[in-house]
Design a protein around this motif. Sequence first.
Motif, PDB file in Angstrom:
ATOM      1  N   VAL A 569      50.725  74.010 -16.951  1.00 15.27           N
ATOM      2  CA  VAL A 569      51.770  72.662 -16.641  1.00 15.27           C
ATOM      3  C   VAL A 569      51.969  72.967 -14.998  1.00 15.27           C
ATOM      4  O   VAL A 569      51.928  71.895 -14.131  1.00 15.27           O
ATOM      5  N   GLU A 570      52.213  74.099 -14.308  1.00 18.27           N
ATOM      6  CA  GLU A 570      52.546  74.139 -13.171  1.00 18.27           C
ATOM      7  C   GLU A 570      51.142  73.766 -12.181  1.00 18.27           C
ATOM      8  O   GLU A 570      51.418  73.010 -11.191  1.00 18.27           O
ATOM      9  N   VAL A 571      50.185  74.200 -12.666  1.00 20.81           N
ATOM     10  CA  VAL A 571      48.907  73.814 -11.791  1.00 20.81           C
ATOM     11  C   VAL A 571      48.631  72.323 -11.893  1.00 20.81           C
ATOM     12  O   VAL A 571      48.341  71.824 -10.911  1.00 20.81           O
ATOM     13  N   ARG A 572      49.014  71.906 -13.216  1.00 19.54           N
ATOM     14  CA  ARG A 572      48.747  70.128 -13.317  1.00 19.54           C
ATOM     15  C   ARG A 572      49.825  69.763 -12.302  1.00 19.54           C
ATOM     16  O   ARG A 572      49.395  68.703 -11.488  1.00 19.54           O
ATOM     17  N   ASP A 573      50.994  70.091 -12.245  1.00 21.22           N
ATOM     18  CA  ASP A 573      51.855  69.281 -11.321  1.00 21.22           C
ATOM     19  C   ASP A 573      51.650  69.630  -9.683  1.00 21.22           C
ATOM     20  O   ASP A 573      51.661  68.562  -8.991  1.00 21.22           O
ATOM     21  N   TRP A 574      51.104  70.903  -9.462  1.00 20.13           N
ATOM     22  CA  TRP A 574      50.569  70.915  -8.254  1.00 20.13           C
ATOM     23  C   TRP A 574      49.387  70.096  -7.829  1.00 20.13           C
ATOM     24  O   TRP A 574      49.341  69.434  -6.996  1.00 20.13           O
ATOM     25  N   LEU A 575      48.522  69.833  -8.805  1.00 18.82           N
ATOM     26  CA  LEU A 575      47.580  68.827  -8.740  1.00 18.82           C
ATOM     27  C   LEU A 575      47.794  67.394  -8.272  1.00 18.82           C
ATOM     28  O   LEU A 575      47.249  66.831  -7.311  1.00 18.82           O
ATOM     29  N   LYS A 576      48.997  67.173  -8.975  1.00 16.81           N
ATOM     30  CA  LYS A 576      49.496  65.815  -8.812  1.00 16.81           C
ATOM     31  C   LYS A 576      49.997  65.689  -7.595  1.00 16.81           C
ATOM     32  O   LYS A 576      49.684  64.741  -6.706  1.00 16.81           O
ATOM     33  N   CYS A 577      50.670  66.794  -7.162  1.00 14.90           N
ATOM     34  CA  CYS A 577      51.083  66.609  -5.551  1.00 14.90           C
ATOM     35  C   CYS A 577      50.285  66.781  -4.449  1.00 14.90           C
ATOM     36  O   CYS A 577      50.517  66.107  -3.209  1.00 14.90           O
ATOM     37  N   GLU A 578      49.360  67.401  -4.687  1.00 15.29           N
ATOM     38  CA  GLU A 578      48.060  67.426  -3.847  1.00 15.29           C
ATOM     39  C   GLU A 578      47.595  66.175  -3.608  1.00 15.29           C
ATOM     40  O   GLU A 578      47.144  65.636  -2.389  1.00 15.29           O
ATOM     41  N   ALA A 579      47.288  65.569  -4.572  1.00 17.20           N
ATOM     42  CA  ALA A 579      46.616  64.106  -4.589  1.00 17.20           C
ATOM     43  C   ALA A 579      47.632  63.181  -4.020  1.00 17.20           C
ATOM     44  O   ALA A 579      47.137  62.111  -3.143  1.00 17.20           O
ATOM     45  N   ASP A 580      48.773  63.435  -4.432  1.00 21.56           N
ATOM     46  CA  ASP A 580      49.870  62.272  -3.809  1.00 21.56           C
ATOM     47  C   ASP A 580      50.064  62.688  -2.240  1.00 21.56           C
ATOM     48  O   ASP A 580      50.285  61.608  -1.415  1.00 21.56           O
ATOM     49  N   TYR A 581      49.945  63.810  -1.989  1.00 19.32           N
ATOM     50  CA  TYR A 581      50.044  63.896  -0.314  1.00 19.32           C
ATOM     51  C   TYR A 581      48.966  63.326   0.250  1.00 19.32           C
ATOM     52  O   TYR A 581      49.154  62.871   1.538  1.00 19.32           O
ATOM     53  N   LEU A 582      47.573  63.813  -0.084  1.00 17.51           N
ATOM     54  CA  LEU A 582      46.346  63.099   0.453  1.00 17.51           C
ATOM     55  C   LEU A 582      46.494  61.571   0.614  1.00 17.51           C
ATOM     56  O   LEU A 582      46.189  60.975   1.681  1.00 17.51           O
ATOM     57  N   ILE A 583      46.965  61.083  -0.513  1.00 15.71           N
ATOM     58  CA  ILE A 583      47.250  59.461  -0.407  1.00 15.71           C
ATOM     59  C   ILE A 583      48.185  58.908   0.652  1.00 15.71           C
ATOM     60  O   ILE A 583      47.854  58.225   1.492  1.00 15.71           O
ATOM     61  N   GLN A 584      49.507  59.641   0.523  1.00 10.17           N
ATOM     62  CA  GLN A 584      50.524  59.282   1.510  1.00 10.17           C
ATOM     63  C   GLN A 584      49.846  59.516   3.190  1.00 10.17           C
ATOM     64  O   GLN A 584      50.252  58.713   3.931  1.00 10.17           O
ATOM     65  N   LYS A 585      49.247  60.723   3.037  1.00 13.14           N
ATOM     66  CA  LYS A 585      48.761  60.958   4.574  1.00 13.14           C
ATOM     67  C   LYS A 585      47.866  59.906   5.078  1.00 13.14           C
ATOM     68  O   LYS A 585      47.860  59.552   6.361  1.00 13.14           O
ATOM     69  N   SER A 586      46.994  59.572   4.211  1.00 18.07           N
ATOM     70  CA  SER A 586      46.094  58.609   4.649  1.00 18.07           C
ATOM     71  C   SER A 586      46.823  57.214   4.900  1.00 18.07           C
ATOM     72  O   SER A 586      46.320  56.394   5.705  1.00 18.07           O
ATOM     73  N   LYS A 587      47.884  56.745   4.214  1.00 19.56           N
ATOM     74  CA  LYS A 587      48.356  55.576   4.522  1.00 19.56           C
ATOM     75  C   LYS A 587      49.336  55.824   5.791  1.00 19.56           C
ATOM     76  O   LYS A 587      49.253  54.595   6.599  1.00 19.56           O
ATOM     77  N   LYS A 588      49.729  56.891   5.991  1.00 13.40           N
ATOM     78  CA  LYS A 588      50.441  57.064   7.205  1.00 13.40           C
ATOM     79  C   LYS A 588      49.575  57.032   8.618  1.00 13.40           C
ATOM     80  O   LYS A 588      49.843  56.551   9.762  1.00 13.40           O
ATOM     81  N   TRP A 589      48.193  57.375   8.545  1.00 12.02           N
ATOM     82  CA  TRP A 589      47.436  57.401   9.481  1.00 12.02           C
ATOM     83  C   TRP A 589      47.216  56.343  10.030  1.00 12.02           C
ATOM     84  O   TRP A 589      47.248  56.248  11.492  1.00 12.02           O
ATOM     85  N   LYS A 590      47.205  54.998   9.651  1.00  6.41           N
ATOM     86  CA  LYS A 590      46.885  53.780  10.033  1.00  6.41           C
ATOM     87  C   LYS A 590      48.110  53.152  10.695  1.00  6.41           C
ATOM     88  O   LYS A 590      48.020  52.718  11.985  1.00  6.41           O
ATOM     89  N   GLU A 591      49.188  53.588  10.308  1.00  6.48           N
ATOM     90  CA  GLU A 591      50.757  53.237  10.863  1.00  6.48           C
ATOM     91  C   GLU A 591      50.368  53.972  12.213  1.00  6.48           C
ATOM     92  O   GLU A 591      50.888  53.520  13.239  1.00  6.48           O
ATOM     93  N   VAL A 592      50.384  55.416  12.300  1.00  6.32           N
ATOM     94  CA  VAL A 592      50.433  55.987  13.587  1.00  6.32           C
ATOM     95  C   VAL A 592      49.540  55.580  14.605  1.00  6.32           C
ATOM     96  O   VAL A 592      49.871  55.530  15.877  1.00  6.32           O
ATOM     97  N   LEU A 593      48.181  55.478  14.121  1.00  7.07           N
ATOM     98  CA  LEU A 593      47.239  55.031  15.125  1.00  7.07           C
ATOM     99  C   LEU A 593      47.635  53.575  15.733  1.00  7.07           C
ATOM    100  O   LEU A 593      47.034  53.416  16.782  1.00  7.07           O
ATOM    101  N   LYS A 594      48.303  52.743  15.084  1.00 12.39           N
ATOM    102  CA  LYS A 594      48.626  51.507  15.795  1.00 12.39           C
ATOM    103  C   LYS A 594      49.407  51.715  17.058  1.00 12.39           C
ATOM    104  O   LYS A 594      49.455  50.913  18.046  1.00 12.39           O
ATOM    105  N   GLU A 595      50.135  53.117  17.354  1.00 13.12           N
ATOM    106  CA  GLU A 595      50.831  53.254  18.341  1.00 13.12           C
ATOM    107  C   GLU A 595      50.237  53.565  19.479  1.00 13.12           C
ATOM    108  O   GLU A 595      50.529  53.490  20.714  1.00 13.12           O
ATOM    109  N   ILE A 596      48.933  53.946  19.251  1.00 13.16           N
ATOM    110  CA  ILE A 596      48.008  54.516  20.599  1.00 13.16           C
ATOM    111  C   ILE A 596      47.479  53.081  21.136  1.00 13.16           C
ATOM    112  O   ILE A 596      46.709  52.480  20.851  1.00 13.16           O
TER     113      ILE A 596
END
Length: 890
Positions: A569-596
């Motif tokens: 169960v702990e590994v499963r929840d870690w996997l969920k958080c890993e995937a969520d992290y990657l999704i959120q990071k990708s969403k943030k990239w576009k916002e940050v790059l607009k500043e450049i």
Amino acid sequence: MKRMLPRTLGIEIHVLKNDASMQVSLWDLGGQDIFRALQQYLFPKLNKACVFAFVFSLYDRHRKQLKQNLQEEFKDEFLYWMKFITSNSEVTGFNLPTVMVVLTHKDKTEKKTGLREQTRVSTYLQMTEQIVSKLHLEFSDVLNIHPTVYCVNARHKEDVRPIVTQIYSTMEDLFTEKLFSVPEACCRMSQHILEWAVKNEKRPVITHDEFSALCTEAHPALKSLLQNLPAPNRFKALQAIASYLQDAGTIIRLRDSNLLVANPNWLTNVFLGRLIGMGHGFEHAAESNSGAEYPISSDGFLSQFQFNTFVLDHLLQRLERDGYAGFDHMTVQSVLESLDVCYKVPGINGESRFFVPTLVKVESYTPLQWNCPPVEKELYAYMGLRIRCRDPRRTFLSTGFFPKFQITMWRSMKHETGFNYNCNYNIISILHDCHHVLVENSADGSYLDVMVKSAKSKELVWKFVKQHILGKLFEFCASAEGSPGVSLVRDILRTECVKQLTPCAQRKDQTVSREHLKDKLKQSIKLAGEDMASIPRNLYHHVWDEKSGTPLKSEHEAAMDLLSPEDIVEVRDWLKCEADYLIQKSKKWKEVLKEIDGTSLSLGSADLLKGLPEEPILENRMSGTGFTDPRFEYGIQAVREDVQRVGEDVKKVLMKMDEMKLEIMKNISTFSKVQKTTHNNLLQLIRDVDRSNGVCGSALELPRRPYFTKDDATMGHRITAAINIGKPLLLHFYCESIDKMHVVSEQRGFQLIVGRENCEKLRIIARNSVKALWCLLKLGIHVTTSLGSLVPDLQISESRYNSLATLSISSLLDIIEPQSTSQNNVIDNSTSEKAWEYLREHVRHKFPNGISDQFSLYPVVYTTSDCKTHAWVCRDCREKGLKDGKICGR
């Protein structure tokens, strides 16, 4: 030849008084191994006010000379007692037990030894102080080891008086600053019972009514108080008083009995001490009137006849000979059972048997065997765990731990239906509902192995073991009856050892830690791929080596099969958080790059969110997992050893293990797709950042991450963006590891002199270098923290630079060159490309045979299932990548 009797049989208890204000109980513990189980049974737990005097003799009284291996013997004995004290002390953070070191037989070293021997003793004393000083540091958070080592002649009061004074002084500090005082009424009762015990030396055991009478004699006001209380409350009040007096060493309570021991010294020394001494051959059989040899048990049991003849009759004869009256078989047996020294079980042919593992010698090993009901096709589930101390350097499971746990388990299970409970010396066997559990204590007592064979499913096996074995074991260890200073952890035992019931000595090293399995499993998940059929093969399998001289051959076991449901169960929840992290990071990239602004990033055609779902892909069916923002805490969930941490949640949400594994496989496949998409987006992002900085040409011609430092020892080697004519600079390149970009500490760098012809080009490269670093920090790409000591020289004040990643790109460029306007800070792509081309040609001209020697960087190719990435990395990252199979050479 008659054996020499030890000076202390078990435990002797004495009382010291310095004046009317203080009374100190002295517990003299026998040093022989056979009495150490007795100390576990009777010694009060050490979170109270305790001062230990570790007494070690310099003299070998058998050989009548100084001990040969003084240093080794002292260190081993002293370390044992430090671990004993730590293991039996409740962890409270205060009231640390105080330990003093006393060396005896000082007179033997002065009168009967020559100069050579005296020199050896002097050297030994110095080494002893060093050992004490070292252990003082190691145990500083659990014990207070007094720094002074006392060397005394115990027959001289002048030598002993400083020790006694120090004990009184320490006790006064404990009571004044850290402890509540024992009520004055209990002090009066303690003194009265001690005086009564001296006058009635031959009546060591009294009833509860006699104890009540003694208490009211000592404190008359208590009589009227007790008379006005209802019977249940009166009993509770007397139990509270008895608890106080037991902690003070005045009495010893007997559980589930109407008896109390008014003379603890009789119980610990005369009764149990002699009984264990006889059972282990410490007293010669000729001293008993029976003239018979004391029995040796093969499994820790004695028959009814043996118990009556060699224990009860023998002991009663000794008691009668010494003048103790009022004892019979039932009284002696009741005392032993109340102390958990033995228990009675029905035997074959109607004759009862007595389990007495600490009272007799056990000189044979009982082979383990399975006893499960047959099932169709013999589809059994096997599981093995090893329970050990988390801190084996400072704690252990002492000699009396397992025997007392055996009897505690028997007391618990004799009231439960459907359980077939048996035990032998160092073994517990439990049969219940197609589960057969074997718990074996190791020969040295350093760990317990729990082995299970069951006709039930694996999830039911885990549930049963957790509830009926692990829960009770961890609870017992934490209680005052167990070892409250010990923190237990569980490892995974090799399944083949469980199937074959491999002997304890052969399976000693056949375990793997749960943390290792989970870490390896998480690492393999990131590389597992998208194909559902290949995922199980790609996940981590632990390799068990062949063990010579045993039937154990080399084999692999899947981590998913070894881990418990809550681990999965702990590994499963870690996997969920890993995937969520990657999704959120990708969403943030576009916002940050607009500043450049003005960097000419070709992001118009690169959709960073392409292929990514809008919402988290993995359903989280666990509540209260402890995760906050996954961008900061992914993959680092703390491991909780408490068995109850996820117990209730697991009962509610845990599916069958096969369904849980299938769900994780699907999640891994989806995660791999997200990981692939995110990785491709990252590569596109880095290429765009490099393109905006003018980086061109083959990626393996020159590292893509240059930076400059001032060639000035007074300023330190810090990154700079200030390029001034006539000032020397050092050119460096970062290691471009995909794990963490970092500075190469052994990199010598290359000196550049800033002149009119190259000033502007170098300034552009320096600015772009800082801008690239800012971009990586801003986007959350891994950058090692070792950069912290290098960047404060960016013409930015310390306070403002501390939040570099929070600055906007325009404000950053303004800070780098305060004289410039933001309009002039915009550099077109062609200008950057010309600057980069100048740097590339200059480095190629200076180092025609390659740059690896000068910059300690090596060209590699990171290989994945779908793409290749070129990079320059340091020696350590290259070796690690080659070992992990992530990279290949140029």
